[in-house]
Write a protein that holds these residues in place. Structure first.
Motif, PDB file in Angstrom:
ATOM      1  N   GLU A 126       0.842  -1.192   0.000  1.00  0.00           N
ATOM      2  CA  GLU A 126       0.000   0.000   0.000  1.00  0.00           C
ATOM      3  C   GLU A 126       0.885   1.253   0.000  1.00  0.00           C
ATOM      4  N   GLY A 127       0.604   2.154  -0.903  1.00  0.00           N
ATOM      5  CA  GLY A 127       1.363   3.402  -0.984  1.00  0.00           C
ATOM      6  C   GLY A 127       2.703   3.281  -1.684  1.00  0.00           C
ATOM      7  N   GLN A 128       2.941   2.185  -2.427  1.00  0.00           N
ATOM      8  CA  GLN A 128       4.261   2.007  -3.045  1.00  0.00           C
ATOM      9  C   GLN A 128       4.573   3.098  -4.058  1.00  0.00           C
ATOM     10  N   LEU A 129       3.558   3.601  -4.776  1.00  0.00           N
ATOM     11  CA  LEU A 129       3.813   4.669  -5.733  1.00  0.00           C
ATOM     12  C   LEU A 129       4.302   5.926  -5.020  1.00  0.00           C
ATOM     13  N   ALA A 130       3.718   6.228  -3.873  1.00  0.00           N
ATOM     14  CA  ALA A 130       4.146   7.402  -3.099  1.00  0.00           C
ATOM     15  C   ALA A 130       5.608   7.263  -2.674  1.00  0.00           C
ATOM     16  N   TRP A 131       6.005   6.062  -2.218  1.00  0.00           N
ATOM     17  CA  TRP A 131       7.404   5.838  -1.839  1.00  0.00           C
ATOM     18  C   TRP A 131       8.315   5.996  -3.058  1.00  0.00           C
ATOM     19  N   ASP A 132       7.909   5.443  -4.196  1.00  0.00           N
ATOM     20  CA  ASP A 132       8.721   5.545  -5.414  1.00  0.00           C
ATOM     21  C   ASP A 132       8.868   7.002  -5.866  1.00  0.00           C
ATOM     22  N   VAL A 133       7.774   7.745  -5.810  1.00  0.00           N
ATOM     23  CA  VAL A 133       7.819   9.157  -6.207  1.00  0.00           C
ATOM     24  C   VAL A 133       8.683   9.950  -5.225  1.00  0.00           C
ATOM     25  N   ALA A 134       8.556   9.666  -3.932  1.00  0.00           N
ATOM     26  CA  ALA A 134       9.386  10.356  -2.937  1.00  0.00           C
ATOM     27  C   ALA A 134      10.868  10.087  -3.187  1.00  0.00           C
TER      28      ALA A 134
END
Length: 168
Positions: A126-134
């Motif tokens: 959950e939230g992997q895209l946010a981690w990748d973008v960060a």
């Protein structure tokens, strides 16, 4: 005494390679080993059994070998730069180059491994895209801050072997 030409390039090259290697080591040690968020192939080959864990470990080893080679090359270039009297020894230039290298590593590795190939993500689930973008944003910020430091460092120091400003 004649004017000595300054050459930032040697210090920049060394710093960028060292920053690439050190940034890779932070990624590999922190995210792969200590936090165990991912391995090199964990999205394509989840480490759910001993064989897949060994394959992921092998690819993590290749990743660490790459970062080690970048670091060794950076040290070699830094050594050579330190022997050249026309290379200004500027902390801002060097730290800026380190930041550019680390940031470029994050951006390239993040785009290729996380986005294009999808072999792993910074923190899957959950939230992997946010981690990748960060991860990408952090890399871009490092590159931007590094560029600013390098620009500021252009005026820092006189090359070794030259007279300080105002003296001849």
């Amino acid at each position: 005494m004649g004017k000595v030409t300054r050459h930032q390039g040697a210090l920049l090259s060394a710093g960028v390679l060292l920053g690439t290697g050190l940034g890779g080591f932070v990624d590999g040690i922190l995210l792969h080993q200590l936090l165990q968020w991912h391995s090199m192939l964990s999205s394509r080959l989840p480490p759910t059994d001993l064989v897949s864990m060994k394959i992921n470990m092998f690819w993590d080893g290749l990743f660490h070998a790459f970062t080690w080679v970048m670091t060794v090359l950076g040290v070699a270039l830094l050594w050579r730069a330190g022997q050249r009297p026309e290379v200004p020894w500027s902390t801002r230039t060097f730290v800026g180059a380190l930041a550019i290298g680390w940031g470029a590593f994050n951006v390239v590795e993040g785009l290729i491994d996380h986005q294009f190939l999808g072999v792993h993500h910074v923190h899957p689930g959950e939230g992997q895209l946010a981690w990748d973008v960060a991860f990408l944003v952090f890399g871009a910020l490092l590159v931007g801050a590094g560029r600013a430091l390098v620009r500021a460092g252009r005026e820092d120091s006189v090359p070794r072997g030259a007279a300080p400003p105002g003296r001849s």
